[in-house]
Design an enzyme around this catalytic site. Sequence first.
Site, PDB file in Angstrom:
ATOM      1  N   ASN A   1       0.499   0.881   5.827  1.00 64.63           N
ATOM      2  CA  ASN A   1       1.154  -0.013   4.880  1.00 64.63           C
ATOM      3  C   ASN A   1       1.916  -1.049   5.691  1.00 64.63           C
ATOM      4  O   ASN A   1       2.798  -0.696   6.476  1.00 64.63           O
ATOM      5  CB  ASN A   1       2.126   0.770   3.983  1.00 64.63           C
ATOM      6  CG  ASN A   1       3.006  -0.163   3.161  1.00 64.63           C
ATOM      7  OD1 ASN A   1       2.596  -1.267   2.790  1.00 64.63           O
ATOM      8  ND2 ASN A   1       4.214   0.280   2.864  1.00 64.63           N
ATOM      9  N   GLY A   2       1.571  -2.326   5.531  1.00 64.17           N
ATOM     10  CA  GLY A   2       2.264  -3.371   6.262  1.00 64.17           C
ATOM     11  C   GLY A   2       1.328  -4.479   6.695  1.00 64.17           C
ATOM     12  O   GLY A   2       0.214  -4.618   6.181  1.00 64.17           O
TER      13      GLY A   2
ATOM     14  N   TYR B   1      12.183  -3.895  -6.781  1.00 61.36           N
ATOM     15  CA  TYR B   1      10.972  -3.967  -7.592  1.00 61.36           C
ATOM     16  C   TYR B   1       9.831  -3.050  -7.165  1.00 61.36           C
ATOM     17  O   TYR B   1       9.307  -2.278  -7.957  1.00 61.36           O
ATOM     18  CB  TYR B   1      10.468  -5.421  -7.626  1.00 61.36           C
ATOM     19  CG  TYR B   1       9.185  -5.591  -8.392  1.00 61.36           C
ATOM     20  CD1 TYR B   1       9.091  -5.183  -9.717  1.00 61.36           C
ATOM     21  CD2 TYR B   1       8.060  -6.130  -7.799  1.00 61.36           C
ATOM     22  CE1 TYR B   1       7.916  -5.326 -10.446  1.00 61.36           C
ATOM     23  CE2 TYR B   1       6.879  -6.285  -8.509  1.00 61.36           C
ATOM     24  CZ  TYR B   1       6.814  -5.880  -9.832  1.00 61.36           C
ATOM     25  OH  TYR B   1       5.660  -6.008 -10.536  1.00 61.36           O
TER      26      TYR B   1
ATOM     27  N   GLY C   1      -0.722   0.262  -4.936  1.00 60.44           N
ATOM     28  CA  GLY C   1      -2.032  -0.309  -4.653  1.00 60.44           C
ATOM     29  C   GLY C   1      -3.071   0.210  -5.619  1.00 60.44           C
ATOM     30  O   GLY C   1      -3.154   1.419  -5.842  1.00 60.44           O
TER      31      GLY C   1
ATOM     32  N   CYS D   1       0.856  -1.182   0.000  1.00 58.28           N
ATOM     33  CA  CYS D   1       0.000   0.000   0.000  1.00 58.28           C
ATOM     34  C   CYS D   1       0.891   1.231   0.000  1.00 58.28           C
ATOM     35  O   CYS D   1       2.097   1.144   0.222  1.00 58.28           O
ATOM     36  CB  CYS D   1      -0.896   0.018   1.237  1.00 58.28           C
ATOM     37  SG  CYS D   1      -1.984  -1.406   1.388  1.00 58.28           S
TER      38      CYS D   1
END
Length: 462
Positions: free
Chosen positions: A104-105, A245, A31, A5
Site C-alpha cells: 500500500n503506497g 476519511y 480498494g 490499498c
Amino acid sequence: MHDECGVVGITSTENLPLKIYYALYALQHRGQESAGIATYNDRMKLRRGMGLVPEVFTEEDLNSLEGNKGIGHVRYSTSGESKIESSQPLMVTHQKGRLALAHNGHITNSREIRQELEEDGHVFSTGNDTEIMAHLISKYLIKTDDIVTALERSKEKLKGSYAITILIKDKIIGLRDPHGIKPLCYGKHKNGYIIASESAALDTIEAELIGDVEPGEIIVLENQDLKSYKTKQKQKAHCFFEHVYFARPDSIMDGKSNYKCRLQIGKKLGEKYPVPDADLVSPVPDSGITFAIGYSETSGLKYAESLMKNRYVGRTFIMPNQGMREDAVRLKLNAVKPNVKDKEIVLVDDSVVRGTTSKRIIKLLKKAGAKKVHLRVGAPKIISTCHLGIDMANKDQLIAHNSTTEQIKQKIGADSLKYIKINEMLDAMNLNQNELCLGCLNEKYPIKKQDNKTLQTKIKQK
C-alpha cells in the site's frame, strides 16, 4: 480522490485462508478493483482476481489455499494498469526461492530503481512499483540470504510511501516506510499474529491490537514468535486523510480513534461555523455521519437524514472514470423528502475535491424542496495533488486550487460554505502538525516528487 490499498498478513497454528478472507473483507473500502491471497504450506500458493473480495474467492479457492501463513491485498491502482497482472500479492521467483509481496503506497523513485534493476538483468511484467520493490528486495536477499538485512538495504534505496506485508517460506514480514505515511498495525489472535492496514481487520478475526508498526520498523512473524527490528525514524508524516476519511471510523490508527477524530472535528465545525436559523443538520452518507453528529451536539440543531444511500453502489470516487462517477451519484443518493421540504439544512461532508458531487447533492436537495443548504466541510481546502499513494484529480481539476471559498460556494450552489481550517482540524484531533503529511493542503510534502527531467538526467549520468 481514489482510495489506496489494504494489506494483511496472518500466522496461525490452524488453516487460515478464511481468516485472511475476513480481514480483507474488513479492508474492502481501501480498494475495490482486485483482491488476492498468497499462502505457504511447504510451497507457496496464490489466488488473485478482479473485483470485490466475495467475487474473487469461492469456497473452493479458499480450501485450495491451505496453509498456516499468508498475506492478502485489496487494490485500487495508483501505479500500473487496472488489470489482473497488476493485482496483488505479487509473487516473484529468485535464485533462492520465492517471495510474495502486498503493498500500500507509492514509490516516487520507482523508475530510477527499475532502470538500475533492468541493467542488472531483472525482467518486469507489469508497470507497478510493487514489482519493482519485490525485485529490489530479492536482489539483496540473494546477496545476503537474510530478509531483514535485505529489507534494510532496500529501505536505503526506496523513496516514497509504503506499508507492506511479505510472505517468504515460513515467515510473514510487515514493514512501514520511515515517515510512517501509510498505516500499518499488528495484533495477536488466539492462534497467532496478524499485521494489517487497519485495526478493524484485527477485530474481524477477534485479534487484540498490540499497536502500530512504527515508522521504519520491521516486524517478523516466525514459528508463532514476533520479532521487531527498529531503525532510526525520519520525521513522522502520517497521512491526515486516514483519520478524516480513508480509514474506517472504528479503526484505531497511530494511537487515535478515527471516530473520535471525526466527532471532534464536527464539534469544532459547529462551534466555529454555526447556522443559527437552520432547521436541522444532516450528513452526506456515509462519510459525513460522524462529523454531522459532532456538529449537532455542539450546535444543538436536530440531527436528521436528508439523503438516503443506495448501499449496493460503491464509493463514487472509486469508479475508474469521471462519466461512471457522475452516473453513480444519481444511483447512490436520494433525498428524504419529508426531512427536506421547506427546511434550511446544514449539510456536513468530509471533503470537497472537484466539487461536482457537492454540486449535484445540493441540487438534489433543493429540487426536493430544501429552502437553503449550508455546506460544512470536515477537511480543509484541498489545493494540491498527492504523489504518495492517493490518486487525486489533476491540480487544475481541484476546485479549491484556484478558487476562493466564495467562488466555490457559487459554483456548487450552496447558500453558505465553510471549511475547517488546518489549525482547527489539528486542535480538534489533538495532533501535532509535525506528525502529519498535509501536502495536499499546504503543498509541504515529506518527500519531494521525482520529476521526469531529473530522472532522465540521472539515468544519462549512469
